[in-house]
Every structure is written in C-alpha cells, then in structure tokens.
Design an enzyme around this catalytic site. Structure first.
Site, PDB file in Angstrom:
ATOM      1  N   ASP A  42     -61.409  14.090  -4.174  1.00  0.00           N
ATOM      2  CA  ASP A  42     -60.038  14.197  -4.683  1.00  0.00           C
ATOM      3  C   ASP A  42     -60.038  13.627  -6.097  1.00  0.00           C
ATOM      4  OD1 ASP A  42     -57.160  14.431  -4.715  1.00  0.00           O
ATOM      5  OD2 ASP A  42     -57.025  12.291  -4.293  1.00  0.00           O
ATOM      6  N   SER A  43     -58.936  13.825  -6.797  1.00  0.00           N
ATOM      7  CA  SER A  43     -58.790  13.214  -8.127  1.00  0.00           C
ATOM      8  C   SER A  43     -58.769  11.693  -8.025  1.00  0.00           C
ATOM      9  CB  SER A  43     -57.487  13.684  -8.773  1.00  0.00           C
ATOM     10  OG  SER A  43     -56.388  13.222  -8.008  1.00  0.00           O
ATOM     11  N   CYS A  68     -57.714  17.906  -2.375  1.00  0.00           N
ATOM     12  CA  CYS A  68     -56.823  17.790  -3.530  1.00  0.00           C
ATOM     13  C   CYS A  68     -56.199  19.157  -3.762  1.00  0.00           C
ATOM     14  CB  CYS A  68     -57.640  17.373  -4.757  1.00  0.00           C
ATOM     15  SG  CYS A  68     -56.697  17.317  -6.287  1.00  0.00           S
ATOM     16  N   GLU A  88     -52.289   5.396  -6.914  1.00  0.00           N
ATOM     17  CA  GLU A  88     -53.549   4.880  -7.477  1.00  0.00           C
ATOM     18  C   GLU A  88     -53.438   3.377  -7.782  1.00  0.00           C
ATOM     19  OE1 GLU A  88     -56.686   6.477  -8.195  1.00  0.00           O
ATOM     20  OE2 GLU A  88     -55.837   7.944  -6.818  1.00  0.00           O
ATOM     21  N   CYS A 144     -49.324  17.380  -2.118  1.00  0.00           N
ATOM     22  CA  CYS A 144     -50.319  16.613  -2.872  1.00  0.00           C
ATOM     23  C   CYS A 144     -50.850  15.569  -1.903  1.00  0.00           C
ATOM     24  CB  CYS A 144     -49.657  15.948  -4.083  1.00  0.00           C
ATOM     25  SG  CYS A 144     -50.678  14.681  -4.882  1.00  0.00           S
ATOM     26  N   HIS A 198     -51.994  12.699  -2.230  1.00  0.00           N
ATOM     27  CA  HIS A 198     -51.588  11.296  -2.427  1.00  0.00           C
ATOM     28  C   HIS A 198     -50.286  10.981  -1.678  1.00  0.00           C
ATOM     29  CE1 HIS A 198     -54.505  11.263  -5.738  1.00  0.00           C
ATOM     30  NE2 HIS A 198     -54.318   9.961  -5.863  1.00  0.00           N
TER      31      HIS A 198
HETATM   32  N1  DGL Z   1     -54.269  14.397  -4.657  1.00  0.00           N
HETATM   33  C1  DGL Z   1     -54.084  15.351  -5.726  1.00  0.00           C
HETATM   34  C2  DGL Z   1     -53.416  16.606  -5.173  1.00  0.00           C
HETATM   35  O1  DGL Z   1     -53.463  16.820  -3.981  1.00  0.00           O
HETATM   36  C3  DGL Z   1     -53.410  14.705  -6.863  1.00  0.00           C
HETATM   37  C4  DGL Z   1     -53.513  15.469  -8.142  1.00  0.00           C
HETATM   38  C5  DGL Z   1     -53.466  14.651  -9.371  1.00  0.00           C
HETATM   39  O2  DGL Z   1     -54.349  13.833  -9.558  1.00  0.00           O
HETATM   40  O3  DGL Z   1     -52.536  14.875 -10.182  1.00  0.00           O
HETATM   41  O4  DGL Z   1     -52.875  17.393  -5.887  1.00  0.00           O
END
Ligand code: DGL
Length: 265
Positions: free
Chosen positions: A11-12, A74, A152, A184, A186
C-alpha cells in the site's frame, strides 16, 4: 512456484494493514510480506506515472522475496497500476475494488456515498463501477484529502481527524446517503469515528474481506494455498522513517513485529 512461498501485500502506507488483517483471518497458514510505501504517501496527490513506477518497484521487491501472489492493498495504486502489473507479472495479482456492488444491494434510500482519494474517483476502474451501478443507485463520490495523513500519523480519533471527517461525511448524509463505502484502505481504521458521525442507521462498508476471499479463491485455483495447519508469519518493510513506522505498525497490527527499511529501488 511453491505453496510454501509467501504472499506479498503493499500500500502507499499503513492503510493496507486493514486488508492484511482480513487476509490473516482468511488464511492463517500463509506467510505474509507487507510493504508500506510511507516514504511516498499519500499516493492520492501523485501522478499516475509516479504511482505506477512505485507499484512496479515494490512488486519487483516482493518477487525478489519469492512472493507467489501480490495483493495491491491500495485503491489508488489499483486504479493507476494494476493493468501494468498484470501485464508484466505472471503470478496472481489481486487488487481493490470499492464495495459499490454490495452498497447498491444494501441501500434503502437509493443513495450511496463513496469516500476515496480524488485519484481513485477519477480512475477508469471507478468510472466503470459508477456506470455499472449508477442506474441502481445515486452514487456520490467524496474525495477526502488529509485523511490518509491522519492515519499515517496514527491519529484515528483526535479532534483534527473528527473535524475533517465531519466535513466529508455530513454532505453525504445531507444528500440522503444511507450507505457509505470506504474506497481507500486507510479509512477502515477510521470506521468507528465515521460510524459515530453518520449514526446507527447508516451502513459503513469496505472491501477488505472480499479481497481476502478473492485471494483465497485465486490461490486455490492454482493450487498454491499453504498448509492451513501451520501458523503463518508476517514481515514488514517501510520506505518511511523506521522509528516513526514502528509504533504505528504496533498500533495498527501488533507490537513486536519484524519491520525493516525497504531497500531503495
Ligand atoms: N490506502 C490508499 C488507498 O486505498 C491510500 C492512497 C493514498 O496514499 O493517497 O487509496
């Protein structure tokens, strides 16, 4: 490929840990490798080319660690890179899809809110979902800048997070949404707060469990499921600052994890 090989997940940042929890529940015997690209989060405001390059580099890394399958945990990276990843790598690549289908089946008011990054909301994948279910329900896309940063930072319930969320959830409720899709990875960590703001009559859903089931099915088909009797392990890498990542992964996963710096690439 050997069924004992691990599954790679990325993931990011730490958002994909919400997916990793469901994968662990569905597949207790699997060894799991997780990459948090926190040094480059959020992806939501980066170019498609940048996200694609990061996704390729991380997948290469997971392949170098013998991943038998990769989960793009992600939504933003899915929209930007999954087609390229599938063209380049032969192993199963499982990706996210916002839970618009179950939401369309669940809604009584006929209005669904989808909270996601702005990049996800304009992606081809999402536009297709919109076209497919937009006749069954009114779908309201809500971009949520700032939320990824709050997760984060490990701030899941503070005043700033609540204020941001109120600004995103209230307009959906005012337009009649009775179902909110967390588009998302997160955001499931913010689900208790979102539910609190939305009230008990609103259903909040995400697709992490569906993705874990899909992963299980794909591994079953190619006969790569690990022995379910064994106890799977987890190993984590971050491109962010190790000392910052440690308490965060401990908060969102569990204390005392094996966490390493992601080699540059
Ligand atoms: N967890 C990522 C998603 O599902 C976050 C994206 C981001 O870092 O902006 O989109």
């Amino acid at each position: 490929m050997n069924p004992a090989n691990p599954i790679g997940v990325f993931d990011s940042g730490v958002g994909g840990l919400s997916v990793l929890h469901e994968i662990r529940r569905a597949l207790p015997g699997e060894d799991l490798l997780y990459v948090a690209d926190s040094g480059h989060a959020p992806y939501g405001d980066k170019s498609r080319q940048f996200i694609e390059a990061r996704s390729l580099a991380i997948t290469e890394f997971l392949v170098s660690r013998h991943a038998k399958a990769v989960v793009v945990a992600c939504n933003t990276a899915t929209g930007a890179a999954v087609t390229t990843l599938r063209a380049k790598f032969l192993m199963p690549i499982i990706a996210m899809e916002p839970a618009v289908k179950p939401a369309a089946e669940n809604t009584r008011s006929g209005v669904i809110g989808v909270m996601a990054t702005s990049r996800t909301l304009v992606s081809d994948n999402f536009v297709k979902l919109f076209a497919r279910y937009g006749e069954d329900a009114r779908i309201l896309g809500q971009a949520c800048p700032g939320l990824v940063e709050q997760v984060e930072a490990g701030d899941l319930s503070g005043d700033k997070t609540r204020l941001l969320l109120e600004g995103y959830v209230r307009p959906l409720l005012e337009q009649g949404a009775d179902t909110i899709v967390l588009g998302c990875t997160h955001y499931p960590f913010l689900a208790p707060l979102i539910q609190d703001i939305a009230g008990p009559d609103v259903t909040v859903i995400d697709s992490a469990a569906a993705v874990a089931r899909q992963l299980r099915r794909r591994l079953e088909v190619v006969e790569l499921l690990a022995d379910a009797e064994r106890i799977g392990t987890e190993c984590f890498w971050t491109s962010g600052v190790l000392d910052k990542a440690k308490p965060l992964v401990a908060q969102l996963w569990k204390p005392d994890v094996q966490l390493y710096e992601l080699p540059a690439g």
